[in-house]
Design an enzyme around this catalytic site. Structure first.
Site, PDB file in Angstrom:
ATOM      1  N   CYS A   1      83.785  34.095  55.875  1.00 32.42           N
ATOM      2  CA  CYS A   1      83.689  35.020  54.772  1.00 32.42           C
ATOM      3  C   CYS A   1      82.431  36.262  54.873  1.00 32.42           C
ATOM      4  CB  CYS A   1      83.288  34.607  53.389  1.00 32.42           C
ATOM      5  SG  CYS A   1      81.917  33.551  53.255  1.00 32.42           S
TER       6      CYS A   1
ATOM      7  N   GLN B   1      87.137  36.512  47.520  1.00 34.82           N
ATOM      8  CA  GLN B   1      86.992  36.290  48.812  1.00 34.82           C
ATOM      9  C   GLN B   1      88.403  35.757  49.227  1.00 34.82           C
ATOM     10  OE1 GLN B   1      84.509  37.056  51.285  1.00 34.82           O
ATOM     11  NE2 GLN B   1      86.102  36.428  52.570  1.00 34.82           N
TER      12      GLN B   1
ATOM     13  N   ARG C   1      88.708  42.535  51.830  1.00 31.11           N
ATOM     14  CA  ARG C   1      88.317  42.659  50.814  1.00 31.11           C
ATOM     15  C   ARG C   1      88.355  43.850  49.672  1.00 31.11           C
ATOM     16  NH1 ARG C   1      83.690  39.182  49.506  1.00 31.11           N
ATOM     17  NH2 ARG C   1      84.329  40.023  47.415  1.00 31.11           N
TER      18      ARG C   1
ATOM     19  N   ARG D   1      78.625  38.486  39.424  1.00 31.73           N
ATOM     20  CA  ARG D   1      78.609  37.803  40.475  1.00 31.73           C
ATOM     21  C   ARG D   1      77.108  36.874  40.005  1.00 31.73           C
ATOM     22  NH1 ARG D   1      77.050  38.259  46.950  1.00 31.73           N
ATOM     23  NH2 ARG D   1      79.496  38.004  46.783  1.00 31.73           N
TER      24      ARG D   1
ATOM     25  N   HIS E   1      84.773  31.646  44.531  1.00 28.61           N
ATOM     26  CA  HIS E   1      84.538  33.171  45.110  1.00 28.61           C
ATOM     27  C   HIS E   1      86.294  33.532  45.254  1.00 28.61           C
ATOM     28  CE1 HIS E   1      83.225  36.538  46.511  1.00 28.61           C
ATOM     29  NE2 HIS E   1      82.736  36.120  47.715  1.00 28.61           N
TER      30      HIS E   1
ATOM     31  N   ASP F   1      81.809  28.699  56.616  1.00 24.30           N
ATOM     32  CA  ASP F   1      80.623  29.847  55.839  1.00 24.30           C
ATOM     33  C   ASP F   1      79.392  28.975  56.109  1.00 24.30           C
ATOM     34  OD1 ASP F   1      79.794  31.347  54.043  1.00 24.30           O
ATOM     35  OD2 ASP F   1      80.435  30.171  52.207  1.00 24.30           O
TER      36      ASP F   1
HETATM   37  N1   CP Z   1      81.820  37.729  51.414  1.00 20.31           N
HETATM   38  C1   CP Z   1      80.929  38.211  50.390  1.00 20.31           C
HETATM   39  O1   CP Z   1      81.112  37.890  49.278  1.00 20.31           O
HETATM   40  O2   CP Z   1      79.988  38.758  50.949  1.00 20.31           O
HETATM   41  P1   CP Z   1      78.852  39.615  49.989  1.00 20.31           P
HETATM   42  O3   CP Z   1      77.884  38.291  49.663  1.00 20.31           O
HETATM   43  O4   CP Z   1      78.183  40.630  51.172  1.00 20.31           O
HETATM   44  O5   CP Z   1      79.389  40.376  48.876  1.00 20.31           O
HETATM   45  N1  NVA Z   2      78.553  30.584  50.186  1.00 19.12           N
HETATM   46  C1  NVA Z   2      77.902  31.688  50.181  1.00 19.12           C
HETATM   47  C2  NVA Z   2      78.845  32.910  50.137  1.00 19.12           C
HETATM   48  C3  NVA Z   2      78.395  34.256  50.107  1.00 19.12           C
HETATM   49  C4  NVA Z   2      79.233  35.283  50.240  1.00 19.12           C
HETATM   50  C5  NVA Z   2      76.950  31.788  49.082  1.00 19.12           C
HETATM   51  O1  NVA Z   2      77.255  31.636  48.041  1.00 19.12           O
HETATM   52  O2  NVA Z   2      75.764  32.214  49.291  1.00 19.12           O
END
Ligand code: CP
Ligand code: NVA
Length: 295
Positions: free
Chosen positions: A253, A131, A281, A101, A128, A217
């Site tokens: 999400c 997700q 997930r 990430r 993502h 989101d």
């Molecule tokens: N939806 C998602 O990726 O959540 P987190 O940021 O908690 O991993």
């Molecule tokens: N769009 C959000 C998703 C988190 C899972 C972010 O990137 O912060």
């Protein structure tokens, strides 16, 4: 084989991963192999915080008989002490999979280029895909893919991967964003090549007409904190309220910013299938890891 975005898979492969996930969810040990990833290790690199991604990957590896190592921003040299390509080549000599990430999407593509083990995108500023696997599994379980989904909010990382996955499985999608916050043109072009590009609009009410599901989101994603005031102003009128949602099903999400993109009432209502979505997930990623190990 890497999973940097959903369209690294063919449509048949995407369905195969979803099928494997559903099978694992229904009967985790049904195929007689209780520990398909025994003695295997997933290295998890995190430049941003995470609840769901971190915990679902780590527990998923445990349940599959393997192990996961959490590598936070201060734990390894990624990007600051050594180039990404060096981290990729070293970690791949120890671990069987790498999940990352990161902020810049190009960092995960560089990891994938240099690592000799599968690299899985655990979220970048642009995508993502893990997700999306959970989202598609959740939609398939609740509605099948002959369904209409309205994305209402930011055309962000979650939206962009969802649009690609939706095109691959044939979901009918409309994306409503304020001007200037839409899905990138290259993602729309890729979606059109994969199936059907989503309809796009700046009118949230028009987007949800005829939709079975509304997906949203956060408006301010991780790393966009300095844009907060500007974005809150731009997204006025895009909040999911009870009146706006009506009898449609709501997806998110998570994490949610209650009072911004969604009200507390909607998130806590029976319309929201967000906990099912979050649970998926785990199943989706177990399906992905087992599938990747067999390639
Ligand atoms: N939806 C998602 O990726 O959540 P987190 O940021 O908690 O991993
Ligand atoms: N769009 C959000 C998703 C988190 C899972 C972010 O990137 O912060």
């Amino acid at each position: 084989m890497n999973f940097v975005d959903v369209d690294d898979l063919t449509t048949d492969e995407l369905h195969a991963v979803l099928d494997r996930a559903a099978q694992i969810k229904a009967a985790p040990t049904d195929d007689g192999d209780e520990r398909p990833l025994a003695d295997q290790t997933l290295a998890m690199i995190f430049e941003k915080p995470s609840t769901r991604t971190r915990v679902s990957f780590e527990t998923g590896m445990t349940q599959l008989g393997g192990h996961a190592i959490f590598l936070g921003p201060d734990d390894i040299h990624l990007g600051h002490g050594e180039p990404i390509k060096d981290t990729a080549r070293a970690v791949a000599r120890y671990a069987d999979f790498i999940m990352a990430r990161v902020f810049d999407h190009s960092d995960v593509t560089e990891l994938a280029e240099y690592a000799t083990v599968p690299v899985v995108n655990g979220l970048t500023d642009d995508a993502h895909p893990c997700q999306t696997l959970a989202d598609l599994l959740t939609i398939r379980e609740n509605f099948g893919f002959d369904t209409s989904v309205a994305w209402v909010g930011d055309g962000n990382n979650v939206c962009q991967s969802f649009v690609l996955g939706a095109a691959m499985v044939g979901l009918d999608v409309t994306v409503a964003t304020p001007p200037g916050y839409g899905v990138d043109d290259d993602v729309l072009a890729r979606a059109a090549e994969l199936g059907t590009a989503p309809a796009t609009t700046h009118d949230p009410a028009a987007a949800v007409e005829g939709a079975d599901v509304i997906y949203t989101d956060v408006w301010v994603s991780m790393g966009q904190e300095t844009e907060r005031e500007e974005k809150l102003a731009a997204f006025e009128g895009f909040q999911l309220t009870e009146a706006f949602v009506g009898d449609r099903t709501v997806m998110h999400c998570l994490p949610a910013h209650r009072g911004e993109e969604i009200t507390d009432d909607v998130l806590e209502s029976d319309s929201a299938i967000v906990w099912e979505q979050a649970e998926n997930r785990l199943h989706a990623q177990k399906g992905l890891l087992v599938w990747l190990a067999q390639q």
